[in-house]
Design a protein around this motif. Structure first.
Motif, PDB file in Angstrom:
ATOM      1  N   VAL C 268     -16.558  50.882 -11.232  1.00 15.50           N
ATOM      2  CA  VAL C 268     -17.792  50.466 -11.892  1.00 15.50           C
ATOM      3  C   VAL C 268     -18.596  51.698 -12.281  1.00 15.50           C
ATOM      4  N   VAL C 269     -18.701  52.622 -11.339  1.00 12.56           N
ATOM      5  CA  VAL C 269     -19.474  53.831 -11.595  1.00 12.56           C
ATOM      6  C   VAL C 269     -18.877  54.621 -12.762  1.00 12.56           C
ATOM      7  N   ARG C 270     -17.569  54.698 -12.734  1.00 13.36           N
ATOM      8  CA  ARG C 270     -16.902  55.575 -13.679  1.00 13.36           C
ATOM      9  C   ARG C 270     -16.767  54.969 -15.078  1.00 13.36           C
ATOM     10  N   TYR C 271     -16.413  53.684 -15.156  1.00 13.09           N
ATOM     11  CA  TYR C 271     -15.985  53.161 -16.460  1.00 13.09           C
ATOM     12  C   TYR C 271     -17.007  52.287 -17.164  1.00 13.09           C
ATOM     13  N   TRP C 272     -18.090  51.938 -16.468  1.00 14.23           N
ATOM     14  CA  TRP C 272     -19.062  51.075 -17.143  1.00 14.23           C
ATOM     15  C   TRP C 272     -19.623  51.791 -18.355  1.00 14.23           C
ATOM     16  N   ARG C 273     -19.809  53.102 -18.218  1.00 19.40           N
ATOM     17  CA  ARG C 273     -20.396  53.904 -19.286  1.00 19.40           C
ATOM     18  C   ARG C 273     -19.486  53.962 -20.506  1.00 19.40           C
ATOM     19  N   THR C 274     -18.159  53.899 -20.236  1.00 22.21           N
ATOM     20  CA  THR C 274     -17.225  54.097 -21.350  1.00 22.21           C
ATOM     21  C   THR C 274     -16.863  52.787 -22.038  1.00 22.21           C
ATOM     22  N   TRP C 275     -17.557  51.724 -21.671  1.00 20.94           N
ATOM     23  CA  TRP C 275     -17.334  50.410 -22.298  1.00 20.94           C
ATOM     24  C   TRP C 275     -17.087  50.554 -23.777  1.00 20.94           C
ATOM     25  N   PRO C 276     -16.150  49.897 -24.425  1.00 23.26           N
ATOM     26  CA  PRO C 276     -15.215  48.975 -23.781  1.00 23.26           C
ATOM     27  C   PRO C 276     -13.894  49.637 -23.391  1.00 23.26           C
ATOM     28  N   GLU C 277     -13.804  50.943 -23.505  1.00 26.18           N
ATOM     29  CA  GLU C 277     -12.552  51.577 -23.108  1.00 26.18           C
ATOM     30  C   GLU C 277     -12.332  51.430 -21.607  1.00 26.18           C
ATOM     31  N   MET C 278     -11.097  51.311 -21.175  1.00 25.22           N
ATOM     32  CA  MET C 278     -10.717  51.312 -19.763  1.00 25.22           C
ATOM     33  C   MET C 278     -11.342  50.185 -18.943  1.00 25.22           C
ATOM     34  N   ILE C 279     -11.844  49.178 -19.673  1.00 26.16           N
ATOM     35  CA  ILE C 279     -12.650  48.195 -18.972  1.00 26.16           C
ATOM     36  C   ILE C 279     -11.816  47.345 -18.015  1.00 26.16           C
ATOM     37  N   TRP C 280     -10.490  47.282 -18.258  1.00 25.39           N
ATOM     38  CA  TRP C 280      -9.645  46.522 -17.322  1.00 25.39           C
ATOM     39  C   TRP C 280      -9.713  47.104 -15.920  1.00 25.39           C
ATOM     40  N   MET C 281     -10.054  48.377 -15.830  1.00 24.51           N
ATOM     41  CA  MET C 281     -10.167  49.013 -14.517  1.00 24.51           C
ATOM     42  C   MET C 281     -11.220  48.315 -13.657  1.00 24.51           C
ATOM     43  N   ILE C 282     -12.220  47.722 -14.341  1.00 32.82           N
ATOM     44  CA  ILE C 282     -13.225  46.953 -13.603  1.00 32.82           C
ATOM     45  C   ILE C 282     -12.803  45.496 -13.490  1.00 32.82           C
ATOM     46  N   PHE C 283     -12.360  44.972 -14.625  1.00 29.42           N
ATOM     47  CA  PHE C 283     -12.130  43.523 -14.667  1.00 29.42           C
ATOM     48  C   PHE C 283     -10.987  43.062 -13.779  1.00 29.42           C
ATOM     49  N   ILE C 284      -9.913  43.816 -13.748  1.00 28.80           N
ATOM     50  CA  ILE C 284      -8.759  43.335 -12.975  1.00 28.80           C
ATOM     51  C   ILE C 284      -9.085  43.164 -11.495  1.00 28.80           C
ATOM     52  N   PRO C 285      -9.605  44.197 -10.831  1.00 29.04           N
ATOM     53  CA  PRO C 285      -9.941  43.957  -9.410  1.00 29.04           C
ATOM     54  C   PRO C 285     -11.026  42.890  -9.251  1.00 29.04           C
ATOM     55  N   PHE C 286     -11.959  42.844 -10.203  1.00 27.31           N
ATOM     56  CA  PHE C 286     -13.037  41.871 -10.111  1.00 27.31           C
ATOM     57  C   PHE C 286     -12.479  40.446 -10.187  1.00 27.31           C
ATOM     58  N   ILE C 287     -11.601  40.239 -11.158  1.00 27.40           N
ATOM     59  CA  ILE C 287     -11.051  38.890 -11.339  1.00 27.40           C
ATOM     60  C   ILE C 287     -10.216  38.483 -10.127  1.00 27.40           C
ATOM     61  N   ILE C 288      -9.466  39.433  -9.594  1.00 31.42           N
ATOM     62  CA  ILE C 288      -8.636  39.091  -8.438  1.00 31.42           C
ATOM     63  C   ILE C 288      -9.505  38.698  -7.253  1.00 31.42           C
ATOM     64  N   MET C 289     -10.555  39.473  -7.044  1.00 29.61           N
ATOM     65  CA  MET C 289     -11.436  39.184  -5.930  1.00 29.61           C
ATOM     66  C   MET C 289     -12.100  37.815  -6.117  1.00 29.61           C
ATOM     67  N   ALA C 290     -12.597  37.584  -7.313  1.00 32.15           N
ATOM     68  CA  ALA C 290     -13.245  36.302  -7.589  1.00 32.15           C
ATOM     69  C   ALA C 290     -12.265  35.157  -7.390  1.00 32.15           C
ATOM     70  N   ALA C 291     -11.026  35.375  -7.865  1.00 33.73           N
ATOM     71  CA  ALA C 291     -10.032  34.308  -7.756  1.00 33.73           C
ATOM     72  C   ALA C 291      -9.810  33.928  -6.299  1.00 33.73           C
ATOM     73  N   VAL C 292      -9.760  34.924  -5.429  1.00 37.66           N
ATOM     74  CA  VAL C 292      -9.516  34.644  -4.016  1.00 37.66           C
ATOM     75  C   VAL C 292     -10.689  33.869  -3.407  1.00 37.66           C
ATOM     76  N   VAL C 293     -11.904  34.329  -3.720  1.00 36.71           N
ATOM     77  CA  VAL C 293     -13.090  33.652  -3.168  1.00 36.71           C
ATOM     78  C   VAL C 293     -13.133  32.202  -3.650  1.00 36.71           C
ATOM     79  N   PHE C 294     -12.919  32.009  -4.936  1.00 35.23           N
ATOM     80  CA  PHE C 294     -12.943  30.640  -5.472  1.00 35.23           C
ATOM     81  C   PHE C 294     -11.811  29.801  -4.897  1.00 35.23           C
ATOM     82  N   ALA C 295     -10.656  30.456  -4.714  1.00 34.31           N
ATOM     83  CA  ALA C 295      -9.508  29.704  -4.194  1.00 34.31           C
ATOM     84  C   ALA C 295      -9.870  29.045  -2.865  1.00 34.31           C
ATOM     85  N   PHE C 296     -10.487  29.814  -1.974  1.00 32.39           N
ATOM     86  CA  PHE C 296     -10.852  29.248  -0.669  1.00 32.39           C
ATOM     87  C   PHE C 296     -11.856  28.110  -0.835  1.00 32.39           C
TER      88      PHE C 296
END
Lengths: 348, 343, 312
Positions: C268-296
């Motif tokens: 988040v610290v590193r890539y938010w500034r470079t939006w939209p480049e490299m943005i998957w670096m934030i989204f992928i872990p974010f989506i995985i984490m969210a998916a797990v929380v929602f799954a439960f």
């Protein structure tokens, strides 16, 4: 589940038909003296202080003779169920003694009390709430056998099947769960559980009032058969005077924590002395339109007062059609008016 | 008396459940005269409540479904009315009182508000008039200090009083028909006596008709003019009250009378229970629904479900063997039934 | 009264709920990943490769590489291991204490009830996440020094190694999450037991002489299972989320331990500034984490409906 199966059970259970329960000096199996059960009403969060008492049972005395059925009748909130539970020490008495086969249960604790438990049992009102939904019928009936080390393994299983037969159920039901049974069948399971420990004395707490009319008679007949067969003593608690009259040798009438009258069934019906008993008798409908046409009802005014603040003097005076001034001031005494007919009233 | 107020014809009600279709009411036909009190007697699952809820159109649909039938109230088929018209009839011309007086009242409104609401809505009364009438109604059901108690909330009333309030509310618009669904079952006998006493008096004063649903033959014996006995969704016997108790001609009625202890009988007089259980309403037998539990059954009962047959004056029984019932019932129950002249 | 539904019937009702089924699938996947992380991860999750940084997804690195050239997929796979470990341990501790203390409070009442209930009220008096941060931040230095001292005093080199390796972080996370976890369960169990205690089948067990312990374990707890199960499965999502947030804030797991929270905070610290480049670096872990929380949560919801059919 389609069959309620036979009501006449085959082959008797092992070593049961002995009615020789030990008795005390009066020849009673159970002697209740001045029994009281108050439930405290508390206030406060950390330091709870008592602000009042619900006087559910407020000083009652009676004897139960071996082999008899004593009916305990009264309206909701009169304390009849609390009486049954206090006798069996599910609630510890606030005051008074419960002499059972010569021992005062109120003073027993722990292991001693647990041992006495095998001599006295209870049949509950709600067949849907009285069986653990997570245990099979076999486990439910076997529980007392295990707890009191009565039987193990194969012997235990045989005993359970025998008990099922005794209460008129198919022994193959052993692996089923309570929810697979009808209300009447569940009540039979509850009875089998109570019988498992070979008790001398059973408190039947409204055992048929949750059942349909046509099933009620099945259970009443079963209870009567079992009593004859195993020499059981019953305290039969119910609000329905017709049923109590049918099954009981003697009947005690309860009102607001007190027993107001106690006598044999016939005398109570033919010659009721207490004005409350009379009102109660007259209120019970009789399934016969010709009789109903001619009956005079004593309609009581108002409702039962709160057991937190029962009326001073006689508890019935607020609704009593015969009340005289002394009733408001002095509580009447529990006295024998002859032939074991007890009554608590100034007027009679 | 004489004019027909309610005429129910071939009423069938079903419920769709996970286990299949529950046939709760299976072709019920009866009528009610003006000023008459009809007792509807049966056990749980007999269809006594469901049939009346159907008449009132209070069946949740789905899962409920009215499969057939007509409900003619003053000649008008209630099943064909629109929702708004039906609302006008409920509470206005037909009132209903339920078993549980604890849940039938709104706990956050005063009793007065709840009674006057109906008066203002249905009869267009203004506030003052409605309040006066509400107090009158409470007096009518023997509630002391009626004026003052209008401002009390339901929890300040006892169970018996709440049931009386419910009756007062039911009567607020002077209905022609009061349907009482086990109104005293949850109450103690002395309170039950108060209620039946009031209802009998009010019936005479107001000249309305009553349908009283109950499982208790005792209560209904002193209350009804005529009784319908119901079993698994059928009316199995119907007769004037005295005739029914003196001359029961359906094995189920005989069984019911044999299984209830009577206060005026001594200890341990024989009770004759009805063995077995009622049939599963999902898989009703094609023959007589009472077949499994019946002492009179024959091959014919298995083949063909008996219709209601006239067996006496205003007396119908749905049993092929009612003659055998008449002859053998005394022996079976060990009880003496009177034998009024049969038609 | 609703008879206990048979397992088959319960499963049938559960399976009707599509999100719950999806949730179950995600949870199964998570457990599988955690269990077989060393076999599944193509690279060492902590191995840097400065010649190969910030690469987009490719055949070699399915989720690309980060600023130090570490394989994202491997980091996420090992992160799953951390979160599952924390969930299992915290749930076990919470369950043990929650059941035991809740059952005690509900069954025996009196003083034990007063003490336990007041403790629960105290713990719940604070906003829960804030409380967890507070505890984690407070105990962390303490635990680390304590462990070091113990290791020194006893001459236990393995404990020194344990502290140095950063595994003590797990202890911090587990303690701070369990501290609140048991209380929620205990409160629920107490309520259930209070409601069941006066049931006739429990009275009948007392009459027969069944011991208190057996009444609790055979009569009370099995019959309060449904709401407990629902609460647990909902709670597990919360534990996963809290672990992530603690790591994100730097008071939970810390490098070299793998955690999705760490990945997120780095990126988040590193890539938010470079939006939209490299943005998957934030989204992928974010989506995985969210998916797990929602799954439960979905599974909890499904269980709730399946075990309480009258809700529908």
């Amino acid at each position: 589940m389609s069959t309620e199966t036979q009501t006449t059970p085959p082959a008797p259970a092992t070593g049961s038909a002995q009615a020789n329960a030990s008795t005390d000096a009066n020849g009673a199996i159970l002697s209740i003296r001045n029994l009281k059960k108050y439930f405290p009403i508390t206030q406060g969060i950390i330091f709870q202080k008592k602000v009042a008492d619900v006087k559910a049972v407020d000083g009652i005395s009676f004897d139960v003779k071996p082999g008899e059925t004593l009916g305990l009748v009264g309206e909701s909130g009169c304390g009849k169920s609390t009486t049954g539970r206090t006798i069996l020490q599910l609630y510890r008495p606030t005051e008074g003694s419960v002499l059972f086969e010569g021992k005062d249960l109120a003073t027993l604790k722990g292991e001693e009390l647990r041992k006495m438990r095998s001599n006295m049992q209870m049949i509950f009102q709600d067949p849907y709430a009285s069986l653990n939904p997570r245990m099979t019928v076999g486990d439910i009936i076997a529980e007392p056998l295990e707890v009191h080390n009565i039987a193990k393994g194969k012997e235990k299983k045989e005993r359970v099947q025998e008990l099922l037969q005794v209460v008129g159920l198919n022994p193959y039901f052993i692996n089923r769960y309570p929810h697979e049974f009808s209300g009447g069948q569940r009540q039979r399971i509850g009875i089998a559980r109570a019988l498992a420990v070979n008790p001398d004395f059973i408190v039947c707490d409204e055992p048929i009032s949750a059942l349909d009319v046509s099933i009620q008679a099945q259970i009443v007949n079963l209870l009567e058969e079992l009593q004859e067969r195993f020499g059981l003593t019953y305290l039969f608690i119910a609000h329905d005077l017709s049923v109590v009259r049918h099954i009981s040798d003697r009947i005690a009438v309860m009102y607001l924590g007190k027993i107001v009258e106690l006598t044999d069934g016939h005398t109570l019906y033919a010659n009721p002395l207490h004005p409350y008993t009379r009102a109660l008798l007259s209120a019970v409908p009789i399934p016969d339109p010709l009789i109903e046409e001619k009956r005079e009802r004593i309609i009581l005014v108002g409702d039962v007062p709160s057991p937190v603040n029962p009326p001073k003097g006689c508890r019935f005076h607020t609704r009593c059609p015969l009340a005289i001034p002394i009733c408001k001031e002095v509580a009447p005494e529990w006295r024998d008016v002859g032939n074991g007919h007890f009554v608590e009233c100034h007027v009679v | 008396m004489g004019n027909i107020l309610l005429d129910v014809r071939n009423l069938r009600t079903e419920f769709a459940t996970q286990d299949g279709v529950v046939h709760a009411v299976n072709g019920v036909t009866f009528h009610l005269e003006e000023g008459e009190t009809l007792g509807l007697v049966g056990e749980s699952g007999s269809g006594k409540s469901v049939s009346m809820l159907t008449v009132m159109r209070l069946i949740p649909m789905p899962p409920g479904r009215i499969a057939s039938g007509e409900v003619l109230f003053q000649g008008q088929d209630l099943l064909k009315l629109g929702d708004e018209e039906m609302r006008q009839i409920r509470g206005n011309k037909i009132a209903m009182v339920f078993q549980d007086p604890m849940t039938s009242l709104n706990p956050v409104l005063t009793i007065g508000t709840q009674i006057t609401e109906a008066l203002e809505l249905h009869l267009g009364m203004n506030k003052d008039k409605a309040r006066k009438r509400a107090a009158e109604l409470l007096k009518m059901v023997n509630i002391p200090e009626a004026e003052r108690r209008l401002d009390d909330y339901p929890h300040q009333f006892s169970g018996g009083m709440r049931q009386r309030v419910m009756i007062a509310m039911g009567l607020s618009c002077s209905p022609q028909l009061l349907i009482a669904d086990e109104p005293t079952t949850a109450l103690d006998v002395t309170i039950q006596a108060q209620i039946t006493d009031i209802v009998k008096r009010l019936k005479n004063e107001l000249g309305m008709s009553i349908i009283w649903i109950t499982h208790d033959l005792g209560v209904i014996a002193g209350l009804a003019d005529r009784i319908n006995v119901m079993y698994s969704g059928y009316i199995v016997e119907t007769a004037p009250v005295k005739e029914l108790f003196a001359n029961p001609l359906h094995p189920y009625t005989v069984g019911l009378l044999g299984s209830i202890p009577r206060l005026d009988e001594g200890r341990r007089e024989k009770l004759t229970p009805i063995e077995g259980l009622p049939p599963d309403l999902v898989n009703l037998p094609t023959g007589c629904p009472f077949y499994d539990r019946c002492k009179f059954r024959t091959e014919k009962c298995l083949q063909e479900n008996p219709p209601l047959m006239s067996v006496g004056v205003k007396h119908w029984s749905a049993c092929w063997h009612y003659e055998a019932v008449r002859e053998q019932r005394d022996a079976i129950l060990g009880r003496k039934f009177m034998q009024p002249a049969a038609a | 009264m609703n008879p206990r539904p048979a397992w088959k019937e319960t499963w049938r009702r559960f399976a009707r709920n599509k999100p719950a089924l999806l949730g179950l699938l995600i949870i199964a996947l998570l457990l599988f990943t955690a269990l077989f992380a060393p076999l599944l991860a193509p690279y060492d999750f902590s191995k840097t490769n400065l010649d190969n940084v910030e690469k987009p997804p490719s055949a070699e690195h399915l989720l690309g590489t980060d600023a130090l050239g570490r394989d994202m997929l491997s980091r996420i796979i090992y992160g799953a291991r951390s979160v599952v470990f924390v969930i299992i341990v915290v749930a076990t501790i919470s369950l043990t204490f929650g059941l035991l203390l809740g059952a005690m409070a509900g069954y025996f009442g009196g003083l034990s009830d007063t003490l336990i209930s007041r403790l629960i009220d105290f713990l719940f008096a604070f906003p829960d996440l804030l409380f967890i941060f507070f505890i984690a931040a407070t105990i962390k230095p303490g635990i680390v020094t304590q462990l070091r001292t113990i290791a020194l005093a006893n001459q236990w080199p393995w404990l020194t190694e344990f502290v140095r390796s950063g595994y003590a972080d797990y202890l911090v996370v587990i303690i701070s999450l369990s501290l609140l976890g048991w209380a929620g369960l205990a409160r629920l169990v107490r309520g259930q037991i209070l409601a069941l205690r006066e049931k006739e089948f429990v009275l009948s067990a007392q009459l027969v002489g069944v011991s208190n312990w057996r009444i609790i374990t055979r009569y009370l707890l099995p019959n309060s299972l449904a709401p407990i199960l629902v609460a647990i499965s909902m709670g597990l999502g919360g534990i996963a989320l809290s672990e992530g947030i603690l790591a994100y804030l730097g008071i939970g797991l810390q490098p070299p331990n793998p955690s999705w929270g760490i990945i997120l905070s780095d990126h988040v610290v590193r890539y938010w500034r470079t939006w939209p480049e490299m943005i998957w670096m934030i989204f992928i872990p974010f989506i995985i984490m969210a998916a797990v929380v929602f799954a439960f949560n979905f599974v909890g919801d499904g269980l709730n409906e399946a075990l309480n059919p009258e809700l529908q």
